[in-house]
Design a protein around this motif. Structure first.
Motif, mmCIF file in Angstrom:
data_model
loop_
_atom_site.group_PDB
_atom_site.id
_atom_site.type_symbol
_atom_site.label_atom_id
_atom_site.label_comp_id
_atom_site.label_asym_id
_atom_site.label_seq_id
_atom_site.Cartn_x
_atom_site.Cartn_y
_atom_site.Cartn_z
ATOM 1 N N PHE A 122 -0.348 1.260 -3.869
ATOM 2 C CA PHE A 122 -1.584 0.510 -4.086
ATOM 3 C C PHE A 122 -2.651 0.922 -3.078
ATOM 4 O O PHE A 122 -3.811 1.162 -3.442
ATOM 5 N N LEU A 123 -2.277 1.045 -1.819
ATOM 6 C CA LEU A 123 -3.247 1.456 -0.797
ATOM 7 C C LEU A 123 -3.770 2.856 -1.069
ATOM 8 O O LEU A 123 -4.974 3.106 -0.963
ATOM 9 N N ARG A 124 -2.903 3.773 -1.441
ATOM 10 C CA ARG A 124 -3.364 5.131 -1.714
ATOM 11 C C ARG A 124 -4.310 5.159 -2.917
ATOM 12 O O ARG A 124 -5.270 5.935 -2.945
ATOM 13 N N ASP A 125 -4.062 4.312 -3.916
ATOM 14 C CA ASP A 125 -4.987 4.204 -5.044
ATOM 15 C C ASP A 125 -6.356 3.733 -4.589
ATOM 16 O O ASP A 125 -7.389 4.250 -5.029
ATOM 17 N N MET A 126 -6.383 2.742 -3.694
ATOM 18 C CA MET A 126 -7.669 2.237 -3.200
ATOM 19 C C MET A 126 -8.399 3.296 -2.379
ATOM 20 O O MET A 126 -9.614 3.492 -2.537
ATOM 21 N N ILE A 127 -7.672 3.988 -1.513
ATOM 22 C CA ILE A 127 -8.288 5.027 -0.694
ATOM 23 C C ILE A 127 -8.922 6.106 -1.574
ATOM 24 O O ILE A 127 -9.987 6.644 -1.248
#
Length: 465
Positions: A20-25
């Protein structure tokens, strides 16, 4: 409360939080351009089974879990600063990468990692039945914090809720997920954006004595600003330095809080001018001053300090000292105009909302700050578990303006904020998600005594709509 079950659940969700964090980044989301990441967050919240997911007028994304009347909120700002000079990055700042311990990319620490941990920490609450009766959890992905910290919560309080009294009646406290280097943070200095305008008279550069050079006059002001920041407070100093507020002689009511938060600072951050040409005397000059405020300082005292500088008094008829305003449209097109004043705030360590986080940390992770590797521990070892931020957060509005109790615990490190090659630690996501899940059940509202806030600055009284 089964703390081992909470830890196991958080660890199991680790890969999901990383994804999820990598998607946001991967979605560029500078201030006022958060639409893509806001919708990605809404998608994740719906997948996790949030009871309600919505956007407010400003474009803050809000997820709800539970059905009680009282609210415990968790705030994460979802905008980032830009990348600066691309040459300073060793890898693509949006594509990023991950290894066994870290996630690389713009926004990992500041502050989308907090969003990932908050979203899944609340999911753990639902999975394990940890939301107390009578409460619901409000998870906020807030916008435009990097541009104007706290403005998003001004909009939430005054446009989503029915004003400060209504918000205070419903919201018990807010956890800020800004990076805290493994600590629990109970306040920070405030800040102001001050503008100084100097009037001059232009003339031909071949005979500068015929004019009145605004840049030359402003140069004297800039040197005075430097002295205000750097001088000590000795009696022989015409300009006594801002360090004076750590002395009970100058700050009798709040010097102890000021020593905890740190001294105020000021620096000239921008300079502007007007001139008919490069061969003419400048007829105006303006500067911006970044002013960080500690306990005991007010917006009035900070403006007066600039007005009372020797150079400002010398050129009083040609000078104006004022506060900046902010009115950029959000990604939805909505405008919430406000002054660039961000009040100092601090809690007592014994306040029940602070103590709930301390109790959760002790039960889950022990009494010391923890980290995933040597780099993380290099900035954490030896520091107190309960501490304060160096920089400013949305707490300037949540508690500083409106008196809604606020406390901080978030993944990542302050030193990574706004820096190239930004990283956050996978273990921090797990640590924070577990703590968020445990806090509501450990909160003891019966211990509230009305004195959670040690210091809040007076407000300007401007009722900006």
């Amino acid at each position: 409360m089964d703390f081992e079950a909470i830890k196991k659940a958080a660890q199991a969700y680790g890969p999901d939080m990383t994804r999820f964090l990598r998607d946001m980044i991967a979605i560029p989301s500078e201030s006022c351009e958060e639409k893509g990441v806001a919708h990605r967050i809404a998608e994740e919240m719906k997948k996790l089974g949030y009871d309600k997911v919505e956007f407010d007028a400003l474009g803050n994304v809000i997820g709800w879990m539970g059905s009680g009347d009282k609210i415990i909120a968790i705030d994460s700002h979802i905008d980032t600063v830009g990348i600066g000079n691309r040459e300073n990055w060793t890898h693509d700042p949006y594509e990023g990468y991950e290894d066994d311990k870290v996630i690389y990319g713009r926004g990992g620490s500041d502050q989308e990692g907090g969003m990932a941990a908050a979203a899944y920490g609340t999911k753990i609450m639902k999975d394990l039945g940890l939301i107390p009766e009578g409460y619901k959890i409000m998870v906020v992905g807030s916008v435009q914090e990097e541009d104007c910290d706290g403005m998003c919560w001004q909009s939430i309080v005054n446009e989503y809720f029915k004003g400060p009294e209504d918000a205070r009646n419903q919201i018990e406290f807010v956890i800020s997920t800004e990076p805290t280097d493994g600590g629990i943070y109970r306040g920070h200095r405030g800040r102001m954006e001050i503008r100084v305008d100097m009037h001059g008279v232009s003339c031909h550069g071949s005979a500068p004595e015929r004019g009145d050079n605004a840049i030359h006059k402003m140069a004297e002001v800039i040197l005075n600003v430097r002295d205000l920041n750097e001088n000590d407070a000795a009696d022989d100093k015409e300009i006594k330095g801002l360090v004076k507020m750590l002395d009970p002689k100058y700050n009798p009511e709040h010097w102890e809080d000021a020593r905890f938060l740190g001294r105020g600072t000021c620096t000239t951050s921008q300079i502007f001018f007007t001139s008919p040409s490069r061969c003419a005397v400048a007829d105006s000059c303006s500067i911006s001053i970044d002013r960080r405020m500690t306990a005991g300082e007010t917006y009035q005292s900070c403006l007066k300090e600039i007005e009372d500088l020797p150079a400002c008094k010398k050129y009083a008829k040609d000078i104006k000292v004022s506060m900046y305003m902010y009115d950029r449209p959000s990604w939805t097109g909505h405008v919430y105009e406000t002054e660039a004043f961000f009040p100092t705030w601090i809690n007592k360590e014994t306040a029940p909302h602070v103590q709930a986080l301390v109790d959760a940390h002790h039960a889950l992770w022990g009494t010391e700050r923890i980290g995933a590797d040597e780099k993380a521990m290099s900035t954490r070892t030896g520091r107190p578990l309960t501490d304060k931020w160096t920089f400013s957060t949305n707490g300037v509005s949540i508690q500083g303006r409106y008196g809604i109790p606020c406390v901080g615990f978030g993944p990542g490190a302050e030193s990574q904020a706004h820096a190239p090659n930004e990283i956050t630690w996978k273990q921090d996501l797990v640590t924070c998600a577990a703590l968020y899940a445990a806090v509501p059940g450990l909160y003891k509202p019966e211990n509230k005594d009305g004195s959670a806030t040690s210091f809040r600055q007076e407000l300007t009284g401007n009722n900006i709509k």
